[in-house]
Design a protein around this motif. Sequence first.
Motif, PDB file in Angstrom:
ATOM      1  N   LYS A   9       0.860  -1.350  -0.017  1.00 32.84           N
ATOM      2  CA  LYS A   9      -0.049   0.102   0.093  1.00 32.84           C
ATOM      3  C   LYS A   9       0.728   1.407  -0.095  1.00 32.84           C
ATOM      4  O   LYS A   9       0.682   2.247  -0.725  1.00 32.84           O
ATOM      5  N   ARG A  10       1.883   1.224   0.820  1.00 30.61           N
ATOM      6  CA  ARG A  10       2.876   2.447   0.882  1.00 30.61           C
ATOM      7  C   ARG A  10       3.374   2.714  -0.657  1.00 30.61           C
ATOM      8  O   ARG A  10       3.492   3.935  -1.052  1.00 30.61           O
ATOM      9  N   TYR A  11       3.963   1.764  -1.089  1.00 31.57           N
ATOM     10  CA  TYR A  11       4.604   1.623  -2.544  1.00 31.57           C
ATOM     11  C   TYR A  11       3.873   2.360  -3.433  1.00 31.57           C
ATOM     12  O   TYR A  11       4.056   3.204  -4.225  1.00 31.57           O
ATOM     13  N   TYR A  12       2.402   1.605  -3.398  1.00 24.30           N
ATOM     14  CA  TYR A  12       1.539   2.185  -4.425  1.00 24.30           C
ATOM     15  C   TYR A  12       1.051   3.521  -4.257  1.00 24.30           C
ATOM     16  O   TYR A  12       1.012   4.148  -5.026  1.00 24.30           O
ATOM     17  N   ASP A  13       0.682   3.961  -2.877  1.00 23.23           N
ATOM     18  CA  ASP A  13       0.342   5.524  -2.556  1.00 23.23           C
ATOM     19  C   ASP A  13       1.461   6.320  -2.694  1.00 23.23           C
ATOM     20  O   ASP A  13       1.266   7.683  -3.164  1.00 23.23           O
ATOM     21  N   SER A  14       2.891   6.059  -2.885  1.00 18.39           N
ATOM     22  CA  SER A  14       4.052   6.650  -2.953  1.00 18.39           C
ATOM     23  C   SER A  14       4.361   6.950  -4.482  1.00 18.39           C
ATOM     24  O   SER A  14       5.372   7.289  -5.056  1.00 18.39           O
ATOM     25  N   SER A  15       3.418   6.103  -5.586  1.00 17.46           N
ATOM     26  CA  SER A  15       3.673   5.866  -6.947  1.00 17.46           C
ATOM     27  C   SER A  15       4.892   5.371  -7.131  1.00 17.46           C
ATOM     28  O   SER A  15       5.719   5.557  -8.416  1.00 17.46           O
ATOM     29  N   LYS A  37      -8.726  -2.981  -1.974  1.00 21.41           N
ATOM     30  CA  LYS A  37      -8.646  -1.854  -0.757  1.00 21.41           C
ATOM     31  C   LYS A  37      -7.520  -0.845  -1.284  1.00 21.41           C
ATOM     32  O   LYS A  37      -7.618   0.329  -1.098  1.00 21.41           O
ATOM     33  N   ILE A  38      -6.272  -1.481  -1.972  1.00 17.18           N
ATOM     34  CA  ILE A  38      -5.157  -0.464  -2.256  1.00 17.18           C
ATOM     35  C   ILE A  38      -5.607   0.180  -3.616  1.00 17.18           C
ATOM     36  O   ILE A  38      -5.529   1.384  -3.602  1.00 17.18           O
ATOM     37  N   THR A  39      -6.087  -0.371  -4.615  1.00 19.27           N
ATOM     38  CA  THR A  39      -6.273   0.148  -5.793  1.00 19.27           C
ATOM     39  C   THR A  39      -7.826   0.739  -6.005  1.00 19.27           C
ATOM     40  O   THR A  39      -7.784   1.612  -6.820  1.00 19.27           O
TER      41      THR A  39
END
Length: 50
Positions: A9-15, A37-39
């Motif tokens: 989630k952190r990697y995705y949210d941080s692009s 939940k993440i996407t």
Amino acid sequence: MSKNYAKVKRYYDSSLWSVAMVHAAVGKWITAEEYKKITGTKYENSQNNK
């Protein structure tokens, strides 16, 4: 919750990770529910679409 959920989630949210990278993590690092939940989109297994 999967051991690596927060990390993905952190990697995705941080692009740092794309949707495709999160998709590839399903079954290895996260579950299909966690993918949603993440996407914000339902996980579609690409194996079923071939």
